[in-house]
Design a protein around this motif. Structure first.
Motif, PDB file in Angstrom:
ATOM      1  N   LYS A 181     -28.645  21.513 -90.691  1.00  0.00           N
ATOM      2  CA  LYS A 181     -29.047  20.198 -91.172  1.00  0.00           C
ATOM      3  C   LYS A 181     -30.287  20.423 -92.004  1.00  0.00           C
ATOM      4  O   LYS A 181     -31.225  21.105 -91.573  1.00  0.00           O
ATOM      5  CB  LYS A 181     -29.355  19.300 -89.972  1.00  0.00           C
ATOM      6  N   LYS A 182     -30.318  19.900 -93.218  1.00  0.00           N
ATOM      7  CA  LYS A 182     -31.430  20.226 -94.108  1.00  0.00           C
ATOM      8  C   LYS A 182     -32.619  19.300 -93.880  1.00  0.00           C
ATOM      9  O   LYS A 182     -32.498  18.164 -93.463  1.00  0.00           O
ATOM     10  CB  LYS A 182     -30.978  20.159 -95.575  1.00  0.00           C
ATOM     11  N   PRO A 216     -33.981  18.360 -99.620  1.00  0.00           N
ATOM     12  CA  PRO A 216     -32.760  18.412-100.462  1.00  0.00           C
ATOM     13  C   PRO A 216     -32.637  19.725-101.232  1.00  0.00           C
ATOM     14  O   PRO A 216     -31.531  20.141-101.591  1.00  0.00           O
ATOM     15  CB  PRO A 216     -32.942  17.247-101.423  1.00  0.00           C
ATOM     16  N   LEU A 217     -33.755  20.372-101.493  1.00  0.00           N
ATOM     17  CA  LEU A 217     -33.725  21.629-102.246  1.00  0.00           C
ATOM     18  C   LEU A 217     -33.010  22.734-101.487  1.00  0.00           C
ATOM     19  O   LEU A 217     -32.637  23.749-102.070  1.00  0.00           O
ATOM     20  CB  LEU A 217     -35.152  22.083-102.558  1.00  0.00           C
ATOM     21  N   ALA A 218     -32.824  22.524-100.186  1.00  0.00           N
ATOM     22  CA  ALA A 218     -32.179  23.538 -99.356  1.00  0.00           C
ATOM     23  C   ALA A 218     -30.839  23.960 -99.939  1.00  0.00           C
ATOM     24  O   ALA A 218     -30.476  25.136 -99.948  1.00  0.00           O
ATOM     25  CB  ALA A 218     -32.004  23.003 -97.941  1.00  0.00           C
ATOM     26  N   VAL A 219     -30.108  22.959-100.470  1.00  0.00           N
ATOM     27  CA  VAL A 219     -28.770  23.225-101.002  1.00  0.00           C
ATOM     28  C   VAL A 219     -28.831  24.240-102.140  1.00  0.00           C
ATOM     29  O   VAL A 219     -27.918  25.025-102.363  1.00  0.00           O
ATOM     30  CB  VAL A 219     -28.124  21.901-101.466  1.00  0.00           C
ATOM     31  N   LEU A 220     -29.931  24.208-102.893  1.00  0.00           N
ATOM     32  CA  LEU A 220     -30.071  25.130-104.018  1.00  0.00           C
ATOM     33  C   LEU A 220     -30.715  26.445-103.619  1.00  0.00           C
ATOM     34  O   LEU A 220     -30.364  27.503-104.117  1.00  0.00           O
ATOM     35  CB  LEU A 220     -30.924  24.474-105.121  1.00  0.00           C
ATOM     36  N   ASN A 241     -16.837  13.893 -87.471  1.00  0.00           N
ATOM     37  CA  ASN A 241     -17.130  15.279 -87.109  1.00  0.00           C
ATOM     38  C   ASN A 241     -18.109  15.946 -88.060  1.00  0.00           C
ATOM     39  O   ASN A 241     -18.759  16.920 -87.711  1.00  0.00           O
ATOM     40  CB  ASN A 241     -15.836  16.079 -87.031  1.00  0.00           C
ATOM     41  N   ILE A 242     -18.164  15.391 -89.264  1.00  0.00           N
ATOM     42  CA  ILE A 242     -19.045  15.989 -90.261  1.00  0.00           C
ATOM     43  C   ILE A 242     -20.482  15.537 -90.020  1.00  0.00           C
ATOM     44  O   ILE A 242     -21.435  16.168 -90.474  1.00  0.00           O
ATOM     45  CB  ILE A 242     -18.586  15.534 -91.671  1.00  0.00           C
ATOM     46  N   LYS A 243     -20.618  14.479 -89.288  1.00  0.00           N
ATOM     47  CA  LYS A 243     -21.874  13.808 -88.974  1.00  0.00           C
ATOM     48  C   LYS A 243     -23.117  14.698 -89.085  1.00  0.00           C
ATOM     49  O   LYS A 243     -23.342  15.574 -88.243  1.00  0.00           O
ATOM     50  CB  LYS A 243     -21.762  13.269 -87.540  1.00  0.00           C
ATOM     51  N   ASP A 244     -23.879  14.475 -90.102  1.00  0.00           N
ATOM     52  CA  ASP A 244     -25.174  15.141 -90.254  1.00  0.00           C
ATOM     53  C   ASP A 244     -25.107  16.656 -90.385  1.00  0.00           C
ATOM     54  O   ASP A 244     -26.124  17.327 -90.251  1.00  0.00           O
ATOM     55  CB  ASP A 244     -26.106  14.798 -89.079  1.00  0.00           C
ATOM     56  N   ILE A 245     -23.916  17.190 -90.579  1.00  0.00           N
ATOM     57  CA  ILE A 245     -23.866  18.632 -90.864  1.00  0.00           C
ATOM     58  C   ILE A 245     -23.881  18.768 -92.381  1.00  0.00           C
ATOM     59  O   ILE A 245     -22.922  18.417 -93.048  1.00  0.00           O
ATOM     60  CB  ILE A 245     -22.599  19.293 -90.284  1.00  0.00           C
ATOM     61  N   ASP A 246     -24.990  19.218 -92.912  1.00  0.00           N
ATOM     62  CA  ASP A 246     -25.125  19.286 -94.360  1.00  0.00           C
ATOM     63  C   ASP A 246     -24.539  20.577 -94.914  1.00  0.00           C
ATOM     64  O   ASP A 246     -23.977  20.602 -95.999  1.00  0.00           O
ATOM     65  CB  ASP A 246     -26.605  19.212 -94.761  1.00  0.00           C
ATOM     66  N   MET A 247     -24.692  21.656 -94.142  1.00  0.00           N
ATOM     67  CA  MET A 247     -24.239  22.958 -94.637  1.00  0.00           C
ATOM     68  C   MET A 247     -23.721  23.773 -93.457  1.00  0.00           C
ATOM     69  O   MET A 247     -24.132  23.556 -92.320  1.00  0.00           O
ATOM     70  CB  MET A 247     -25.404  23.728 -95.288  1.00  0.00           C
ATOM     71  N   VAL A 248     -22.828  24.681 -93.781  1.00  0.00           N
ATOM     72  CA  VAL A 248     -22.370  25.603 -92.742  1.00  0.00           C
ATOM     73  C   VAL A 248     -22.567  27.022 -93.258  1.00  0.00           C
ATOM     74  O   VAL A 248     -22.140  27.354 -94.356  1.00  0.00           O
ATOM     75  CB  VAL A 248     -20.884  25.373 -92.394  1.00  0.00           C
ATOM     76  N   LEU A 249     -23.248  27.813 -92.458  1.00  0.00           N
ATOM     77  CA  LEU A 249     -23.474  29.204 -92.816  1.00  0.00           C
ATOM     78  C   LEU A 249     -22.444  30.059 -92.087  1.00  0.00           C
ATOM     79  O   LEU A 249     -22.249  29.891 -90.880  1.00  0.00           O
ATOM     80  CB  LEU A 249     -24.895  29.607 -92.371  1.00  0.00           C
ATOM     81  N   GLY A 250     -21.752  30.919 -92.813  1.00  0.00           N
ATOM     82  CA  GLY A 250     -20.745  31.740 -92.161  1.00  0.00           C
ATOM     83  C   GLY A 250     -20.385  32.933 -93.018  1.00  0.00           C
ATOM     84  O   GLY A 250     -21.008  33.179 -94.055  1.00  0.00           O
ATOM     85  N   ALA A 273     -21.384  26.820 -97.079  1.00  0.00           N
ATOM     86  CA  ALA A 273     -20.439  25.837 -97.603  1.00  0.00           C
ATOM     87  C   ALA A 273     -20.917  24.441 -97.258  1.00  0.00           C
ATOM     88  O   ALA A 273     -21.585  24.244 -96.240  1.00  0.00           O
ATOM     89  CB  ALA A 273     -19.059  26.080 -97.012  1.00  0.00           C
ATOM     90  N   LEU A 274     -20.609  23.473 -98.132  1.00  0.00           N
ATOM     91  CA  LEU A 274     -21.014  22.085 -97.901  1.00  0.00           C
ATOM     92  C   LEU A 274     -19.795  21.284 -97.432  1.00  0.00           C
ATOM     93  O   LEU A 274     -18.845  21.105 -98.182  1.00  0.00           O
ATOM     94  CB  LEU A 274     -21.566  21.466 -99.190  1.00  0.00           C
ATOM     95  N   PRO A 275     -19.800  20.822 -96.185  1.00  0.00           N
ATOM     96  CA  PRO A 275     -18.639  20.109 -95.640  1.00  0.00           C
ATOM     97  C   PRO A 275     -18.213  18.921 -96.500  1.00  0.00           C
ATOM     98  O   PRO A 275     -17.026  18.729 -96.750  1.00  0.00           O
ATOM     99  CB  PRO A 275     -19.125  19.631 -94.272  1.00  0.00           C
TER     100      PRO A 275
END
Lengths: 216, 395
Positions: B225-226, B229-233, B51-60, B247-249
């Motif tokens: 999906k990013k 990689p800098l997206a996380v920061l 279910n996490i498949k390729d979901i890098d981040m969740v905005l909420g 949040a990062l799954p």
């Protein structure tokens, strides 16, 4: 046939040396070994069957010198050539009487003829108990089943250790007669070891063992 | 008349049924527990990962990041709240973001969640329609395979939704949903969702025909999906002043399984103790039968059996006990997982199935067999050293 020469034995290095007279019993013959308790009768029987190794001297059965056999060979040889009837017959309790009769054939690798086993049980009057557990048989029946098991694989020597000491006069007569008849049938040398005086005049070929001779 | 060692070993075990049953039951329970945990862990992880498949981040909305993940990736917890679509767009349109799928939680139908989203959500999990078509208008829904099965929905059916995510009492009777498509089994969260476009969710809460104002439009979360990689920061800084969080799954699920793993660890220790007990019981069983059958063993030696033959027969008894225990244990773990599955399915609407044997289970079974043999081998050494003459004389 079975023959012993110059047999001596000691249990440990410090225990007294037991010396035994030379014995011989040919196929179809009988030999009675008499002696009171504690004179080494069972020890001699175990030496004759290769369960114990002598300190000196030789035991030969059907022309084979037991001292020349390895432990494994000796186990196999004993299984094939020696039948033993014990004072109190013991069985593998989880198997039926008939299966117990098949054990010597299985363990020695000779195989067992079921017809022969059933016929033997019939002759001994316990044919109806073939499928029962050994513990369901009376002592007398167990003794007879024990004889059947000792002879089922046609050994060349049948050794009987006090086969009658637990039995009354009538049963004694019956068991010893069966033993003789079955040994004759199989053409085996029959050696009876006993302190039972009821048997002492039965055979001409008899040897009386002396009490342990300390320091001999 | 044929005898063999296997038959003799079997007869010996059968002649002491209580002790045999105890040894087998203990081993089966121990092996069953350990393999049950292996299976459960494996399948949960599998379900999480799928279910996490390729979901890098969740905005909420701000709140517990774990809750945000559970609610929007796994659909098992309540959402943290809504966010304004206009705010979310800043993130969704950022060059570091490769894909952004909005989710708007609306109501429920028979406790299955109705989620407003975009067709990309289906593509993401590789779900395909088995019947009908995709939604085109508001209030057209595509139902997941499980929902269709359990709620009995087919293309063309209509229904009313109930307010909230689990409440079934407050039914909105003014708006009718129409089923236009049914999804095939995707073994993902889609199986248990009803999907429609985002406008539908806004539409349910329109009052007296007044459309929801553009600026007031809200979604519950956006799956990201990013691209870089800098997206996380970078992205968290972008939303620092809003009521939103990212949040990062992967991290949240790791945290969850680590906490969860603690409980599993305790259970595993207990199961291993039970296994150790069962080995002790096999040891005692073989040792006992050795003592009780000393005379029988000596007797078999006089009848031509070699010491090794007898040793082998005792090993066979231990081996049979272990084998029966391991096989029964495998059955126990399968029954266990089936029970657990109905429980989990009820509570979280997750499937635990697939009863294939895991590599680690082969290892477990092999090890249990080996130790079982060892438990028989040690007391069996006495059979090798048995003094036949003395044993026969003592009887």
């Amino acid at each position: 046939m079975i023959r012993t020469e110059n047999l001596t034995f000691r249990y440990t290095d410090t225990s007294p040396l037991l010396a035994f007279p030379d014995l011989q019993c040919a196929a179809g013959e009988r030999l009675l070994l008499l002696g009171d308790s504690g004179c080494g009768k069972t020890t001699l029987l175990h030496l004759m069957s290769g369960l114990l190794r002598p300190a000196t001297g030789t035991v030969s059965i059907a022309g084979t010198d037991l001292s020349g056999l390895s432990g494994r060979e000796l186990d196999r040889f004993r299984g094939a050539e020696v039948g033993i009837v014990f004072q109190r017959p013991h069985f593998v309790q989880s198997l039926t009487v008939l299966q117990n009769l098949a054990l010597p054939g299985f363990l020695s690798g000779k195989g067992t003829d079921e017809e022969r086993a059933r016929a033997m049980l019939e002759r001994l009057g316990i044919g109806a108990k073939a499928e029962r557990r050994p513990r369901d048989l009376s002592i007398g029946e167990q003794q007879r089943a024990g004889i059947a098991r000792a002879l089922i694989h046609a050994p060349s020597v049948l050794l009987a250790d006090e086969p009658t000491s637990a039995l009354d006069d009538r049963s004694t007569e019956r068991v010893i007669s069966l033993l003789e008849a079955e040994a004759d049938r199989a053409g085996a040398a029959l050696v009876v070891v006993t302190h039972d005086t009821r048997l002492k005049d039965r055979y001409a070929n008899r040897v009386t063992l002396n009490p342990v001779n300390e320091g001999a | 008349m044929k005898l063999n060692w296997l038959y003799i070993a079997w007869r010996n075990l059968a002649s002491k049924p209580l002790s045999t049953a105890l040894s087998i039951a203990l081993l089966a329970f121990g092996v069953g527990m350990v393999s049950l945990m292996m299976l459960a862990e494996h399948q949960l992880r599998d379900a999480f990962d799928r279910n996490i498949k390729d979901i890098d981040m969740v905005l909420g909305a701000k709140g517990s990041p774990l809750q945000l993940i559970l609610a929007n990736v796994y659909h098992v917890d309540a959402p943290t709240g809504n966010i304004k679509l206009s705010d979310a767009r800043k993130v969704m349109r950022h060059p570091y973001v490769a894909e952004a799928i909005p989710l708007a939680y609306g109501d429920n139908f028979q406790r299955y969640r109705i989620v407003g989203t975009e067709p990309a959500y289906l593509d993401h999990y590789g779900a395909a329609l088995t019947e009908g078509r995709l939604w085109a208008e508001p209030f057209e829904v595509v139902v997941g395979a499980r929902v269709a099965r359990e709620a009995g929905l087919n293309v063309g059916d209509t229904f009313y939704s109930a307010h909230g995510l689990v409440d079934e009492t407050d039914v909105h009777t003014d708006k009718t949903f129409t089923v236009v498509g049914v999804l095939g089994e995707s073994r993902s969260v889609l199986d248990q969702l009803l999907l429609c476009n985002v406008e539908t969710v806004w539409g349910v809460h329109e009052h007296a025909g007044e459309p929801v104002d553009e600026a007031e439009r809200e979604v519950t979360a956006v799956l990201l999906k990013k691209r870089n990689p800098l997206a996380v920061l970078t992205l968290p800084n972008l939303i620092a002043d809003t009521n939103m969080q990212i949040a990062l799954p992967a991290i949240e699920v790791n945290r969850l399984t680590q906490n969860f793993g603690l409980g599993l660890g305790t259970l595993r220790t207990i199961a291993l103790l039970i296994m150790a007990l069962s080995f002790a019981s096999i040891f005692i069983s073989v040792y006992d039968s050795l003592l009780a059958r000393r005379y029988e063993l000596a007797l078999m030696r006089t009848m031509g059996s070699t010491a090794r033959g007898l040793y082998g027969s005792l090993l066979l008894e231990g081996g049979l006990l272990s084998l029966a225990g391991v096989l029964l244990g495998a059955v126990v773990s399968r029954v266990g997982i089936a029970l657990l599955a109905t429980l989990v399915e009820d509570k979280f609407r997750y499937d635990l199935s697939a009863l294939a044997v895991l590599p680690s289970e082969w290892l477990l079974g092999g090890a249990a067999l080996g130790v079982g043999l060892l438990a028989a081998a040690i007391p069996g050494i006495r059979a090798l050293r048995l003094d036949i003459s003395r044993t026969l004389s003592d009887a």
